[in-house]
Design an enzyme around this catalytic site. Structure first.
Site, short mmCIF file in Angstrom:
data_model
loop_
_atom_site.label_atom_id
_atom_site.label_comp_id
_atom_site.label_asym_id
_atom_site.label_seq_id
_atom_site.Cartn_x
_atom_site.Cartn_y
_atom_site.Cartn_z
N HIS A 89 -3.26 -56.02 43.10
CA HIS A 89 -4.59 -55.06 43.10
C HIS A 89 -4.53 -54.85 41.19
O HIS A 89 -3.56 -54.69 40.22
CB HIS A 89 -4.18 -53.55 43.47
CG HIS A 89 -2.85 -52.92 43.31
ND1 HIS A 89 -2.63 -51.95 42.52
CD2 HIS A 89 -1.87 -52.96 43.88
CE1 HIS A 89 -1.35 -51.43 42.55
NE2 HIS A 89 -0.38 -52.16 43.44
N ASP B 46 -5.59 -51.67 39.82
CA ASP B 46 -5.38 -49.96 40.00
C ASP B 46 -4.50 -49.74 39.03
O ASP B 46 -3.14 -50.05 39.65
CB ASP B 46 -6.20 -49.16 40.59
CG ASP B 46 -5.81 -49.74 42.32
OD1 ASP B 46 -5.29 -50.85 42.70
OD2 ASP B 46 -5.29 -48.35 42.62
N ASP C 185 2.82 -52.31 38.61
CA ASP C 185 2.64 -52.23 39.49
C ASP C 185 0.80 -51.97 39.22
O ASP C 185 0.35 -50.40 39.06
CB ASP C 185 3.17 -51.14 40.79
CG ASP C 185 2.58 -50.17 41.53
OD1 ASP C 185 2.21 -51.78 42.28
OD2 ASP C 185 2.96 -49.27 41.50
N GLU D 171 -5.56 -49.32 45.52
CA GLU D 171 -4.87 -49.79 46.28
C GLU D 171 -4.04 -47.76 46.83
O GLU D 171 -3.43 -47.91 47.36
CB GLU D 171 -3.85 -50.78 45.85
CG GLU D 171 -2.38 -51.01 47.05
CD GLU D 171 -1.47 -49.63 46.76
OE1 GLU D 171 -0.38 -50.27 47.69
OE2 GLU D 171 -0.89 -50.21 45.68
N GLU D 172 -4.04 -47.83 44.91
CA GLU D 172 -3.43 -46.66 44.90
C GLU D 172 -3.99 -45.64 45.28
O GLU D 172 -2.79 -44.76 45.75
CB GLU D 172 -3.30 -46.49 43.26
CG GLU D 172 -2.04 -47.64 42.61
CD GLU D 172 -0.51 -47.37 43.17
OE1 GLU D 172 -0.32 -46.84 43.77
OE2 GLU D 172 0.13 -48.62 41.90
N HIS E 125 4.60 -45.77 39.06
CA HIS E 125 4.48 -44.38 39.59
C HIS E 125 5.35 -43.20 38.92
O HIS E 125 4.65 -42.08 39.47
CB HIS E 125 4.47 -44.06 41.48
CG HIS E 125 4.14 -44.84 41.97
ND1 HIS E 125 3.22 -44.20 43.34
CD2 HIS E 125 3.12 -45.62 41.92
CE1 HIS E 125 3.11 -45.13 44.64
NE2 HIS E 125 2.52 -46.54 43.30
#
Length: 454
Positions: free
Chosen positions: A90, A92, A123, A156-157, A423
């Site tokens: 992903h 995003d 990520d 996705e996030e 994150h």
């Protein structure tokens, strides 16, 4: 063909990969227009689509998914009769949080202490680069031996399920014999790992209203119900004294049978302050891979700076519940909603809104694809055997793919090992891991194609 030419090719491609990852990280592609312009995600999607076209992918398309974001699709045909492998990542990213806490700008890839720092570096923009490196290495060493589909998700996030909904409405698009999800990570840098389970998730927003408007705390405090105090009391019912999640009707005693996570290593990875205890009971692996976990990820309330002596008429919070294999996310949503509604104090008016949900996932470690990956990782990481661990995070698409294509084998690998701090502020990727996992993926595709011809 031995592993050496693949490894040498990937090594020679790393400077290009760094330059490209720098370009991709520069897009502030947070899939929330309330935080960043939608144009940032659109530009990142265009970049990914152009990268696929440059690698001779056919049918490259920007898919408008039901949640208002775009996923990027491309198809690279392989030899006649070859199996089809779907590669997922992903583009995003999570918001950068406190940009002032970053040691370098979050959207500028910066090399420091042997790692590349930037939001999305691991990520999962790095995951997309891993796929490109693997394919480029194969093309330089005899060609890609399988047909390849690539899908790069755009939300996705956010957990809003746009690609999941699109795939269900267009089931032929992502059909494949095997799926490689490039969005997890090794248990430790240098230890090749596949992820065997994922916790699902549900995301709720809860609002409490107690007054028609804010009141002076000196004049009315002590009798008038304060919505913020009510919210604090309500949220406190979601954990017991040792921090174990306590949602009425949700069991929290499952055990993890497999690779364990030593507590001292976990404390170091999580950067727990000296003297502060961990929460919950059981092993660390039990708590983060096998059991539900609730987290309050946001509260709307007055800031300390500028606060006035007022009772709050309304309060709002956002709650994430991680749901392990063996639980149904929809049922967990119902239980969490019922718990909140039944525990709202003082008769406060409560409204609960679901904003995201994804089912947990358990992989089939006995499949031929896992054997092919184990051989590939052994070659890419000399002296190490592939390990299997759980992951506390969620990838909702996994279950959609397993339901749509029940015979497909799904593997989860990636760059989000503990040091990556995904994150969080100062997210980073290990270039050595990017290089070795790209080698492993290339060797896996070769091994998998050969196993299909055996």
């Amino acid at each position: 063909m031995t592993a050496r030419p693949i490894a040498e090719t990937v090594a020679s491609l790393m400077p290009r990969a760094k330059a490209e990852l720098t370009e991709l990280v520069a897009f502030r592609s947070v899939a929330d227009p309330a935080q960043f312009p939608k144009s940032e995600c659109d530009a990142a999607a265009d970049w990914v689509a152009d990268a696929l076209r440059a690698e001779d992918f056919q049918d490259v398309a920007l898919l408008d998914t039901p949640d208002g974001t775009r996923s990027v699709y491309g198809y690279l045909p392989g030899p006649a009769g070859a199996p089809t492998v779907l590669l997922y990542a992903h583009y995003d990213v999570q918001p950068p949080l406190d940009e002032a806490a970053w040691l370098s700008p979050p959207f500028e890839l910066t090399e420091r202490d042997g790692r590349w720092f930037g939001r999305g570096a691991a990520d999962c923009k790095g995951g997309f680069m891993m796929h490109l490196l693997a394919l480029r290495a194969l093309k330089a060493n005899g060609g890609v031996p399988v047909s390849v589909k690539v899908i790069a998700e755009g939300s996705e996030e956010q957990g809003t399920g746009g690609l999941e909904q699109y795939a269900r409405a267009n089931p032929e698009l992502l059909a494949a014999d095997t799926v490689v999800i490039g969005d997890t990570g090794n248990f430790r840098v240098g230890l090749p790992t596949v992820t065997s389970t994922l916790r699902g998730m549900t995301m709720l927003r809860v609002r409490l209203d107690t007054l028609q408007g804010n009141l002076h705390s000196g004049q009315f405090g002590g009798a008038a119900p304060d919505a913020l105090a009510a919210m604090i009391q309500l949220l406190s019912t979601l954990r017991d004294a040792d921090g174990t999640t306590t949602v009425d009707g949700l069991t929290t005693d499952a055990a993890w049978d497999g690779l364990q996570y030593p507590e001292d290593e976990f404390r170091s990875d999580a950067k727990v302050l000296d003297g502060v205890g961990l929460i919950g009971t059981g092993t660390v692996a039990d708590r983060i891979w096998a059991r539900p976990a609730v987290t309050v990820i946001g509260i709307d309330c007055p800031a300390v700076v500028g606060a006035t002596p007022s009772l709050q008429a309304s309060a709002r919070a956002q709650i994430s519940l991680r749901v392990p294999p063996g639980h149904d996310a929809a049922e967990a949503t119902k239980l969490l909603t019922a718990h909140l509604e039944s525990h709202a104090p003082w008769g406060a008016r409560i409204s609960v809104e679901q904003i995201g949900q994804g089912q947990p996932f358990r992989a089939d470690l006995g499949s031929p694809a896992y054997t092919a990956m184990a051989d590939a990782m052994r070659a890419a990481y000399p002296g190490e055997e592939m390990q299997a661990c759980g992951m506390g995070g969620s990838i909702p698409l996994c279950n959609a793919l397993s339901e749509l294509y029940p015979s497909a084998q799904i593997l989860l690998i990636g760059l989000s090992e503990p040091e990556a701090q995904i994150h969080a502020v100062n997210e980073s990727v290990s270039p050595e891991e990017l290089e070795r996992l790209s080698v492993a993926e290339a060797l896996f595709l070769r091994n998998y194609a050969e196993s299909g011809r055996a």
